[in-house]
Enzyme design. Structure first.
Site, PDB file in Angstrom:
ATOM      1  N   PHE A  75      -4.107   3.427  14.518  1.00  0.00           N
ATOM      2  CA  PHE A  75      -4.412   4.482  13.539  1.00  0.00           C
ATOM      3  C   PHE A  75      -5.599   4.041  12.708  1.00  0.00           C
ATOM      4  O   PHE A  75      -5.819   2.842  12.518  1.00  0.00           O
ATOM      5  CB  PHE A  75      -3.207   4.737  12.625  1.00  0.00           C
ATOM      6  CG  PHE A  75      -2.227   5.704  13.227  1.00  0.00           C
ATOM      7  CD1 PHE A  75      -1.413   5.317  14.277  1.00  0.00           C
ATOM      8  CD2 PHE A  75      -2.143   7.002  12.757  1.00  0.00           C
ATOM      9  CE1 PHE A  75      -0.533   6.204  14.861  1.00  0.00           C
ATOM     10  CE2 PHE A  75      -1.263   7.904  13.329  1.00  0.00           C
ATOM     11  CZ  PHE A  75      -0.453   7.508  14.386  1.00  0.00           C
ATOM     12  N   ASN A  85       0.850  -1.200   0.000  1.00  0.00           N
ATOM     13  CA  ASN A  85       0.000   0.000   0.000  1.00  0.00           C
ATOM     14  C   ASN A  85       0.884   1.247   0.000  1.00  0.00           C
ATOM     15  O   ASN A  85       2.107   1.141  -0.001  1.00  0.00           O
ATOM     16  CB  ASN A  85      -0.959  -0.031   1.200  1.00  0.00           C
ATOM     17  CG  ASN A  85      -0.204  -0.100   2.505  1.00  0.00           C
ATOM     18  OD1 ASN A  85       0.553   0.791   2.842  1.00  0.00           O
ATOM     19  ND2 ASN A  85      -0.380  -1.208   3.236  1.00  0.00           N
ATOM     20  N   ASP A 130      -3.848  -6.545   5.048  1.00  0.00           N
ATOM     21  CA  ASP A 130      -4.855  -7.360   5.744  1.00  0.00           C
ATOM     22  C   ASP A 130      -4.954  -8.765   5.170  1.00  0.00           C
ATOM     23  O   ASP A 130      -5.516  -9.652   5.804  1.00  0.00           O
ATOM     24  CB  ASP A 130      -6.232  -6.694   5.620  1.00  0.00           C
ATOM     25  CG  ASP A 130      -6.290  -5.410   6.424  1.00  0.00           C
ATOM     26  OD1 ASP A 130      -5.775  -5.413   7.554  1.00  0.00           O
ATOM     27  OD2 ASP A 130      -6.841  -4.403   5.919  1.00  0.00           O
ATOM     28  N   LYS A 151       8.346 -17.368 -10.730  1.00  0.00           N
ATOM     29  CA  LYS A 151       7.590 -16.240 -11.265  1.00  0.00           C
ATOM     30  C   LYS A 151       6.354 -16.736 -12.024  1.00  0.00           C
ATOM     31  O   LYS A 151       6.466 -17.673 -12.836  1.00  0.00           O
ATOM     32  CB  LYS A 151       8.514 -15.455 -12.200  1.00  0.00           C
ATOM     33  CG  LYS A 151       7.960 -14.139 -12.629  1.00  0.00           C
ATOM     34  CD  LYS A 151       8.946 -13.398 -13.521  1.00  0.00           C
ATOM     35  CE  LYS A 151       8.246 -12.234 -14.175  1.00  0.00           C
ATOM     36  NZ  LYS A 151       9.035 -11.658 -15.252  1.00  0.00           N
ATOM     37  N   LYS A 196     -13.175   1.000  15.371  1.00  0.00           N
ATOM     38  CA  LYS A 196     -11.887   0.282  15.483  1.00  0.00           C
ATOM     39  C   LYS A 196     -11.342   0.348  16.911  1.00  0.00           C
ATOM     40  O   LYS A 196     -10.730  -0.608  17.398  1.00  0.00           O
ATOM     41  CB  LYS A 196     -10.860   0.857  14.500  1.00  0.00           C
ATOM     42  CG  LYS A 196     -11.100   0.364  13.084  1.00  0.00           C
ATOM     43  CD  LYS A 196     -10.195   1.015  12.065  1.00  0.00           C
ATOM     44  CE  LYS A 196     -10.726   0.684  10.672  1.00  0.00           C
ATOM     45  NZ  LYS A 196     -10.044   1.372   9.593  1.00  0.00           N
ATOM     46  N   LYS A 246     -10.865  -3.289  18.367  1.00  0.00           N
ATOM     47  CA  LYS A 246      -9.481  -3.757  18.559  1.00  0.00           C
ATOM     48  C   LYS A 246      -9.017  -3.564  20.000  1.00  0.00           C
ATOM     49  O   LYS A 246      -7.865  -3.832  20.328  1.00  0.00           O
ATOM     50  CB  LYS A 246      -8.562  -3.023  17.580  1.00  0.00           C
ATOM     51  CG  LYS A 246      -8.972  -3.232  16.121  1.00  0.00           C
ATOM     52  CD  LYS A 246      -7.858  -2.964  15.147  1.00  0.00           C
ATOM     53  CE  LYS A 246      -8.325  -3.205  13.716  1.00  0.00           C
ATOM     54  NZ  LYS A 246      -7.218  -3.443  12.788  1.00  0.00           N
TER      55      LYS A 246
HETATM   56  N1  CTP Z   1      -3.545  -3.121  11.907  1.00  0.00           N
HETATM   57  C1  CTP Z   1      -2.907  -4.247  12.395  1.00  0.00           C
HETATM   58  N2  CTP Z   1      -2.832  -5.378  11.635  1.00  0.00           N
HETATM   59  C2  CTP Z   1      -3.432  -5.443  10.437  1.00  0.00           C
HETATM   60  C3  CTP Z   1      -4.116  -4.307   9.935  1.00  0.00           C
HETATM   61  C4  CTP Z   1      -4.158  -3.166  10.688  1.00  0.00           C
HETATM   62  O1  CTP Z   1      -2.363  -4.191  13.484  1.00  0.00           O
HETATM   63  N3  CTP Z   1      -3.357  -6.537   9.735  1.00  0.00           N
HETATM   64  C5  CTP Z   1      -3.592  -1.926  12.717  1.00  0.00           C
HETATM   65  C6  CTP Z   1      -3.016  -0.713  12.007  1.00  0.00           C
HETATM   66  O2  CTP Z   1      -1.637  -0.572  12.268  1.00  0.00           O
HETATM   67  C7  CTP Z   1      -3.815   0.429  12.621  1.00  0.00           C
HETATM   68  C8  CTP Z   1      -5.149  -0.206  12.964  1.00  0.00           C
HETATM   69  O3  CTP Z   1      -4.920  -1.610  12.998  1.00  0.00           O
HETATM   70  O4  CTP Z   1      -3.227   0.897  13.807  1.00  0.00           O
HETATM   71  C9  CTP Z   1      -6.250   0.070  11.985  1.00  0.00           C
HETATM   72  O5  CTP Z   1      -5.830  -0.259  10.692  1.00  0.00           O
HETATM   73  P1  CTP Z   1      -6.798  -0.091   9.450  1.00  0.00           P
HETATM   74  O6  CTP Z   1      -6.105  -0.586   8.222  1.00  0.00           O
HETATM   75  O7  CTP Z   1      -7.345   1.295   9.432  1.00  0.00           O
HETATM   76  O8  CTP Z   1      -7.973  -1.038   9.884  1.00  0.00           O
HETATM   77  P2  CTP Z   1      -8.342  -2.483   9.467  1.00  0.00           P
HETATM   78  O9  CTP Z   1      -8.493  -3.288  10.695  1.00  0.00           O
HETATM   79  O10 CTP Z   1      -7.372  -3.004   8.481  1.00  0.00           O
HETATM   80  O11 CTP Z   1      -9.773  -2.283   8.830  1.00  0.00           O
HETATM   81  P3  CTP Z   1     -10.152  -1.738   7.363  1.00  0.00           P
HETATM   82  O12 CTP Z   1      -9.078  -2.222   6.428  1.00  0.00           O
HETATM   83  O13 CTP Z   1     -11.471  -2.357   7.121  1.00  0.00           O
HETATM   84  O14 CTP Z   1     -10.224  -0.260   7.456  1.00  0.00           O
END
Ligand code: CTP
Length: 415
Positions: A323, A210, A280, A290, A337, A341
């Site tokens: 975040f 990303n 995620d 490859k 969140k 979380k």
């Molecule tokens: N985070 C994490 N592990 C993941 C994804 C996210 O620890 N696999 C943490 C990020 O570092 C951030 C928080 O969770 O502090 C929220 O991340 P975000 O990407 O906004 O949320 P997601 O849980 O991934 O939900 P979505 O993608 O649906 O927004």
């Protein structure tokens, strides 16, 4: 861009430039200190003029450069009186020897003796001089009096030899000066900061990732260090310079690796700041060779570990900062969140808003706690980091049962 609250704003710095080859770096140093909001007065020793001209420093500082003790008989009293911090860079073996033994025979050494504030020295010399036990004794005496030492580094020296003696990087000197002015409300706290993106590999050459640059996480790591924390930075791929003064630095690629590094470092951790943007999902299968082009490609994904959620489920969890980088002003998602979380703070930002997206130096954040939220204006990521740490420090201080962040006695003065 609003840029208030620079750490060095309105700070008066008296820079002593002694006669070492690293004196040429002092022009850059002065410029960078001014960029940080400081005003700089410069004293040059006579020897330093062999390496750099007073005019160069006068132009950089926008101030007269001082050198002669007798041009103004009171300057050795008046200059230090108007100074918040003295910095000697480069600090040669000679000037360190004078300081350590109370010798005051030129403007710089007399100013040092009459100054009543903090002093930072950046030693610079050949490794043979640095190794000399007489010099080491002088250095020990100064640091025992509370003088702050930055560097020297190892590397190729001016004479072509390898060894210890290179003046610390200008950016490390600036961080040391900022740290001298910072509150120490994270003194000896163990903080893990994650930063940057992760990569999930489809095959040995292709991955999904990303747009996270790591800037916010690195700014947080630097701010924690300034405020006295022992910082472990777990970083996905990023081009940002590694902060000076980290306790440990782990680079990772995948979300699984990031999760494992965080959990390895976890014992006795007070605060975890999940500023990273971990992927995620990871491909169900990582091809060993490859993938060859053959029209369509369909890939099945499995969930990658959710590090913050796992931390939130721990019995004795550390203080957790997450975040929520959202597209649009979706504070509702950030609040969800926080609960889902089990974080203590979630920092919301809208990555589609101007000055708040990926890879920029600014951010516009809202700091969300259970019954509280604080929306801040656009500011630099460094200032946003300070604001986040203020919120963490405030929250921990008020939390019953959890150890409060130690309030340091004003780390005033030494001599
Ligand atoms: N985070 C994490 N592990 C993941 C994804 C996210 O620890 N696999 C943490 C990020 O570092 C951030 C928080 O969770 O502090 C929220 O991340 P975000 O990407 O906004 O949320 P997601 O849980 O991934 O939900 P979505 O993608 O649906 O927004």
């Amino acid at each position: 861009m609003k840029n208030k609250k620079k750490v060095l704003k309105n700070k008066k710095i008296l820079l002593g430039v002694a006669g070492g080859v690293a004196a040429y770096k002092s022009v850059d140093l002065v410029r960078r200190l001014k960029d940080e909001g400081a005003s700089v007065n410069v004293i040059m020793t006579d020897a330093s003029k062999n390496f750099i001209t007073p005019l160069s420093l006068e132009i950089a500082a926008g101030n007269k450069v001082y050198s002669n003790l007798f041009d103004d008989p009171m300057s050795h009293i008046n200059l230090p009186k108007e100074t918040d911090i003295m910095l000697i860079a480069p600090a040669t073996a000679n000037i360190i020897g004078k300081f350590a033994n109370g010798i005051a025979d030129d403007l710089l050494s007399t100013c040092f003796l009459s100054f009543k504030g903090r002093v930072v020295i950046a030693p610079s010399m050949n490794w043979r001089m640095y190794d000399n036990p007489i010099f080491q004794e002088n250095l020990r005496r100064l640091t025992a009096y509370g003088i702050i030492q930055v560097g020297p580094d190892k590397g190729t020296l001016a004479c072509g030899e390898e060894g210890i003696g290179r003046m610390a990087d200008v950016s490390e000197i600036i961080e040391t000066i900022k740290s001298a002015f910072s509150k120490k409300d994270f003194f000896k706290k163990k903080v893990i900061v994650t930063a940057g993106p992760t990569r999930e590999y489809l095959d040995p050459v292709r991955f999904l990732s990303n747009r996270s640059s790591g800037k916010m996480g690195y700014a947080l790591a630097r701010a924690c260090i300034r405020r006295g924390a022992e910082v472990i930075l777990v970083s996905g791929p990023s081009n940002i310079e590694k902060p000076h003064g980290l306790k440990a630095f782990h680079t990772v690629e995948t979300t699984r690796e990031m999760r494992d590094e965080v959990f390895k470092s976890l014992p006795a951790t007070d605060v975890v700041i999940m500023a990273a943007a971990p992927a995620d999902f990871s491909p169900e299968k990582e091809e060993k060779a490859k993938i060859e082009k053959s029209g369509r490609l369909s890939v099945n994904f499995k969930s990658a570990p959710d590090i913050l959620s796992e931390l939130g489920k721990l019995k004795n969890k550390p203080f957790l900062v997450g975040f929520a980088a959202e597209t649009g002003r979706r504070l509702d998602r950030a609040k969800e969140k926080l609960i889902r979380k089990n974080a203590d703070i979630v920092v919301f930002n809208d990555v589609t808003a101007p000055c708040s997206g990926f890879d920029v130096d600014t951010n516009k954040i809202t700091i969300i706690r259970k019954n509280k939220e604080l929306s801040l204006p656009v500011m630099t990521k460094d200032n946003a980091a300070e604001a986040i740490l203020d919120a963490v420090s405030g929250a921990i201080g008020k939390q019953g049962g959890r150890q409060p962040i130690r309030k340091l006695r004003a780390n005033r003065r030494r001599r």
